[in-house]
Design an enzyme around this catalytic site. Structure first.
Site, mmCIF file in Angstrom:
data_model
loop_
_atom_site.group_PDB
_atom_site.id
_atom_site.type_symbol
_atom_site.label_atom_id
_atom_site.label_comp_id
_atom_site.label_asym_id
_atom_site.label_seq_id
_atom_site.Cartn_x
_atom_site.Cartn_y
_atom_site.Cartn_z
ATOM 1 N N ARG A 185 0.827 -1.202 0.000
ATOM 2 C CA ARG A 185 0.000 0.000 0.000
ATOM 3 C C ARG A 185 0.867 1.260 0.000
ATOM 4 N NH1 ARG A 185 -4.257 2.065 4.717
ATOM 5 N NH2 ARG A 185 -5.195 3.727 3.461
ATOM 6 N N ARG B 265 -1.829 -2.005 -6.588
ATOM 7 C CA ARG B 265 -1.287 -3.284 -6.107
ATOM 8 C C ARG B 265 -2.220 -4.465 -6.373
ATOM 9 N NH1 ARG B 265 -2.308 -3.486 0.461
ATOM 10 N NH2 ARG B 265 -4.317 -2.415 0.434
ATOM 11 N N ARG C 254 5.523 -26.977 9.275
ATOM 12 C CA ARG C 254 6.145 -26.427 8.071
ATOM 13 C C ARG C 254 7.485 -27.059 7.704
ATOM 14 N NH1 ARG C 254 1.765 -24.147 5.708
ATOM 15 N NH2 ARG C 254 0.728 -22.692 7.124
#
Length: 228
Positions: A91, A142, A169
């Site tokens: 942003r 974006r 993970r």
């Protein structure tokens, strides 16, 4: 990808053992922290890790800086809710001078698929830059940026959540990019608290695979935890 351990609780194993001992000790935490022998610290840790009384692990935390990973990775990462994250903002940061991207090896390995990827990325970036040049706010431009866009993120987790993160993970069934990051994080954390992280990683490291029919069939080497 770059992974750096920015900070961790000083002497995390002693801090955790102190928190655990306080429940049963007639003296305060400061005295315990200073007077417990290394053998006593290891004995307390052995009890904690063996009994599953993991609340004490929440008294130590680790902060990592990760650069050069994709938005596809961080979308997975922020699902770990018992953690703190700060990520480079699309942003407020404008990528008018070029946007770095992460290309999966399965795509890069083939000239044709690599070209398809590169072409699609180039079109998206060109359109993004045209929107910026036309005065469209970065927060709106974006919307065109791909999951492949490189990003930077700072991650803080307590030890209990970090062990849980590694169990999910570091598994061979985890998505390749976040698995790579998790292994790098574990390599950095393990020397700072070798007993706690001794069998950290995929569940098959210290026990058996819980994936059932979904198992990868290629477990990591088994670790036998030594008694304190």
């Amino acid at each position: 990808m770059q992974v750096e351990l920015l900070y961790h609780t000083p002497d995390p194993e002693r801090a955790i053992a102190t928190a655990a001992r306080l429940c049963y000790a007639p003296v305060g935490a400061s005295e315990l922290m200073e007077t417990m022998s290394e053998q006593r610290v290891r004995s307390v840790l052995s009890t904690i890790m063996g009994s599953g009384h993991f609340s004490t692990l929440e008294h130590a935390s680790y902060t990592f800086a990760v650069d050069g990973v994709s938005r596809a990775l961080t979308h997975q990462l922020v699902r770990h809710r018992i953690a703190s994250f700060n990520q480079q903002s699309q942003r407020y940061v404008k990528f008018a001078d070029g946007l770095a991207t992460v290309k999966p090896a399965s795509i890069a390995a083939n000239e044709e698929t690599g070209a398809v990827f590169d072409e699609a990325i180039a079109v998206a970036i060109e359109a993004y830059e045209k929107l910026l040049a036309a005065g469209v706010p970065a927060e709106d431009a974006r919307y065109l940026l791909p999951n492949a866009a490189e990003t930077k993120i700072v991650i803080t987790m307590n030890v209990r959540e970090l062990l849980h993160f590694f169990s999910l993970r570091c598994c061979n069934r985890a998505q390749w990019e976040i698995r790579d990051m998790a292994h790098r994080m574990l390599e950095l954390a393990k020397p700072t608290a070798p007993y706690i992280f001794m069998d950290a990683g995929a569940p098959c490291v210290g026990s058996t695979c819980p994936e059932g029919s979904m198992t990868c069939g290629n477990p990591y080497p088994r670790v036998i935890r030594e008694k304190a």
